[in-house]
Design a protein around this motif. Structure first.
Motif, PDB file in Angstrom:
ATOM      1  N   PHE B  81      30.841  39.689  45.170  1.00  0.00           N
ATOM      2  CA  PHE B  81      31.863  40.346  46.193  1.00  0.00           C
ATOM      3  C   PHE B  81      31.912  41.778  45.922  1.00  0.00           C
ATOM      4  O   PHE B  81      32.239  42.381  44.839  1.00  0.00           O
ATOM      5  CB  PHE B  81      33.150  39.580  46.627  1.00  0.00           C
ATOM      6  N   ALA B  85      36.387  40.165  43.048  1.00  0.00           N
ATOM      7  CA  ALA B  85      36.887  38.890  43.492  1.00  0.00           C
ATOM      8  C   ALA B  85      36.898  37.930  42.335  1.00  0.00           C
ATOM      9  O   ALA B  85      36.649  36.742  42.198  1.00  0.00           O
ATOM     10  CB  ALA B  85      36.168  38.318  44.802  1.00  0.00           C
ATOM     11  N   LEU B  86      37.462  38.503  40.985  1.00  0.00           N
ATOM     12  CA  LEU B  86      37.337  37.623  39.757  1.00  0.00           C
ATOM     13  C   LEU B  86      38.840  36.982  40.078  1.00  0.00           C
ATOM     14  O   LEU B  86      39.688  37.355  40.629  1.00  0.00           O
ATOM     15  CB  LEU B  86      37.522  38.478  38.533  1.00  0.00           C
ATOM     16  N   PHE B  87      38.815  35.617  39.333  1.00  0.00           N
ATOM     17  CA  PHE B  87      40.057  34.592  39.279  1.00  0.00           C
ATOM     18  C   PHE B  87      40.904  35.421  38.107  1.00  0.00           C
ATOM     19  O   PHE B  87      40.581  35.479  37.160  1.00  0.00           O
ATOM     20  CB  PHE B  87      39.797  33.475  38.903  1.00  0.00           C
ATOM     21  N   ASP B  88      42.202  35.831  38.700  1.00  0.00           N
ATOM     22  CA  ASP B  88      42.770  36.705  37.561  1.00  0.00           C
ATOM     23  C   ASP B  88      43.479  35.924  36.828  1.00  0.00           C
ATOM     24  O   ASP B  88      44.191  36.341  35.557  1.00  0.00           O
ATOM     25  CB  ASP B  88      43.472  37.763  38.216  1.00  0.00           C
ATOM     26  N   LEU B  90      42.011  33.355  35.014  1.00  0.00           N
ATOM     27  CA  LEU B  90      41.245  32.823  34.078  1.00  0.00           C
ATOM     28  C   LEU B  90      40.519  34.164  33.298  1.00  0.00           C
ATOM     29  O   LEU B  90      40.255  35.160  33.549  1.00  0.00           O
ATOM     30  CB  LEU B  90      39.876  32.248  34.851  1.00  0.00           C
ATOM     31  N   ARG B 149      28.819  36.335  37.060  1.00  0.00           N
ATOM     32  CA  ARG B 149      29.322  35.263  37.391  1.00  0.00           C
ATOM     33  C   ARG B 149      28.396  34.762  38.719  1.00  0.00           C
ATOM     34  O   ARG B 149      27.822  33.675  39.000  1.00  0.00           O
ATOM     35  CB  ARG B 149      30.688  35.405  38.308  1.00  0.00           C
TER      36      ARG B 149
END
Ligand SMILES: Nc1ncnc2c1ncn2[C@@H]1O[C@H](COP(=O)(O)OP(=O)(O)OP(=O)(O)O)[C@@H](O)[C@H]1O
Ligand SMILES: [Mg+2]
Lengths: 258, 248
Positions: B81, B85-88, B90, B149
């Motif tokens: 993205f 758009a990393l899951f913050d 994790l 990712r």
């Protein structure tokens, strides 16, 4: 005049449409509870956050409310020589009404807002899109664990609130109003019925569900940017609080009108 | 492989895509260029089904994307993205290995972590970042984690939304080479959005230029730098003079 009526009509149509969407979303949330995969780790985190970490605020509010209630009833009862009813009224007030409502409003403030802000931030930073592209359904990964944690934490928190509320009343009654602790507790226990307790816990289930689902709904439907997050958070808390109070009325009417 | 037929998308009165036709062959690297706000990111999201087009058809591998089962469809995709758009919530390695830790491609935790660290190495990040949270990384590092990712499960089709913006020139070179490698060695089909002409030069087999809601020009990389289309010429030379309006 016409303009005012048009606006009013448009507003009410909008509200009805929103209610429809929320109802649909609640249905989908219920379905998501039964569709694997189940995310156990997320579920654990949600339970900790929604249930366990809400204990202090729920405990304190109910303790103080129970204490204040005892004072009020003592003063009020004194007007017609009925000071003795303090334990009974505190018990019924806390268990039937104030315990569940306080829990509902406290988790709307604490849990709904934080879920909405978190999920809305994920939405505006494309994290929800990223979840979907990584083959993970946000309904099952984000909504289901929080919803289930709400359904389980709600009654547990209400039980705590009921007990601490009665305890608050007891403390004031014995320390300031000259009641005997053993008789106070005996009166409370004798007076409360099984349906009182069941209705209290059932309200907890419903309120816990409403609080968590509203956070998720407004979070997932957030607009763009920081403003979107702010608006979603505000709307979620308002909607949760109103729905909880409305549901409280309906449940009370359903349980005790017959 | 990927085929878009007359795709339209508006947001309110904002007509972003108005009749996009585009074809990307299997194993090909398509680079999309075009001004800011012309709908390049929206185009990729339409293919992934994250945004539903108003009208038009999109085919992947010959089947209509609206009718293929979502799970299997998405399993073949990787996407970087624009904002990372990393899951913050994790740590970095769990972000990279997200797909390897759950669902159909689930591996053991140990194995998933090893793959994550290997992918991080390929985007120029050491194992020391694996346990950090995304918020502890710089913007360019986050971008590269997003890239790791996207390629973690060796997907067949990969979309890169501005892979080199925010990177220093050397790192940008490394990433360009990596994307080229993924196309050549792994045979993946890729679509890359970029504003970086060096990227166009290293990555592209084909180049498409989006302008005015349509594909204005499409052709092989060899022709993009001496195209006779005035819009393309202005865009690749970065000149303020030309048919593309600039507000000043
Ligand atoms: N979810 C959305 N809701 C409303 N408008 C949107 C949405 N997503 C994109 N847009 C609008 O669509 C247009 C194109 O956006 P897009 O992100 O695709 O641009 P872009 O070509 O990727 O630009 P850039 O090179 O700056 O990334 C913009 O005007 C944007 O405001
Ligand atoms: Mg973009």
């Amino acid at each position: 005049m016409i303009k005012a009526i048009t606006t009013l009509g448009r507003l009410s149509l909008g509200a009805i449409a929103a209610l429809g969407r929320i109802t649909l979303f609640m249905g989908l949330s219920c379905l998501s509870l039964f569709r694997p995969p189940f995310y156990v780790r997320e579920m654990g985190a949600a339970l900790l956050n929604i249930g366990f970490l809400s204990l202090p605020v729920v405990g304190l509010t109910s303790l103080f409310t129970g204490a204040a209630l005892a004072l009020q009833i003592y003063a009020g009862g004194a007007r017609f020589n009925a000071e003795d009813v303090v334990p009974q009224i505190v018990a019924i007030g806390m268990v039937r009404e104030l315990g569940p409502v306080l829990v509902g409003l406290m988790i709307a403030a604490r849990v709904t807002s934080s879920i909405a802000a978190e999920v809305a931030t994920m939405k505006v930073t494309e994290q929800i899109d990223a979840l979907v592209t990584l083959s993970t359904d946000p309904m099952r990964y984000l909504v289901a664990p929080r919803f289930l944690a709400g359904l389980l934490s709600g009654p547990a928190l209400v039980a705590v609130a009921d007990i601490l509320g009665i305890l608050g009343g007891l403390m004031v009654a014995t320390q300031a109003l000259g009641f005997n602790a053993a008789t106070y507790l005996q009166n409370t226990a004798d007076f409360l019925t099984f349906p009182d307790v069941v209705s209290s816990l059932a309200k907890g289930v419903v309120f816990g569900g409403i609080a968590t689902v509203m956070g998720c709904y407004y979070g997932l439907n957030a607009g763009r940017g920081a403003q979107g997050v702010g608006a979603a958070t505000k709307a979620s808390v308002v909607a949760a609080a109103v729905l909880i109070l409305a549901a409280n009325f309906l449940l009370t009417a359903g349980f005790f009108s017959s | 492989m990927i085929r878009l037929v007359d795709v339209h998308k508006s947001f309110g009165s904002n007509h972003v895509l108005s009749g996009v036709n585009l074809e990307v062959a299997q194993g090909q690297s398509m680079v999309i260029i075009g001004g800011s706000g012309t709908g390049k990111s929206v185009l990729l999201k339409c293919i992934l089904g994250l945004i539903t087009p108003d009208t038009g058809e999109i085919y992947v591998d010959g089947s209509d994307v609206t009718t293929t089962p979502r799970e299997a469809f998405l399993a073949q995709f990787g996407m970087l993205f624009q904002g990372g758009a990393l899951f913050d919530s994790l740590p970095v390695w769990q972000n990279v290995a997200f797909r390897l830790l759950r669902g159909q491609l689930k591996k053991s935790k140990q194995e998933a972590r090893e793959i994550a660290i290997e992918k991080l190495r390929r985007v120029g990040l050491g194992p020391n970042v694996a346990d950090l949270l995304p918020a502890e990384l710089s913007g360019g590092m986050q971008k590269r984690v997003g890239l790791a990712r996207a390629i973690a499960t060796n997907p067949k089709i990969i979309f890169f939304d501005e892979p080199t913006t925010g990177l220093d020139p050397i790192m940008a070179g490394v990433i360009n080479d990596l994307i080229r490698e993924i196309v050549v060695d792994m045979g993946a089909t890729t679509m890359t959005i970029t504003h970086d002409m060096t990227s166009v030069n290293t990555i592209a087999d084909q180049v498409a230029m989006l302008h005015g809601g349509k594909v204005r020009w499409v052709g092989p990389r060899s022709q993009v730098f001496d195209s006779d289309d005035a819009y393309v010429r202005q865009f690749v030379s970065g000149s303020p003079e030309g048919p593309i309006e600039t507000l000043r």
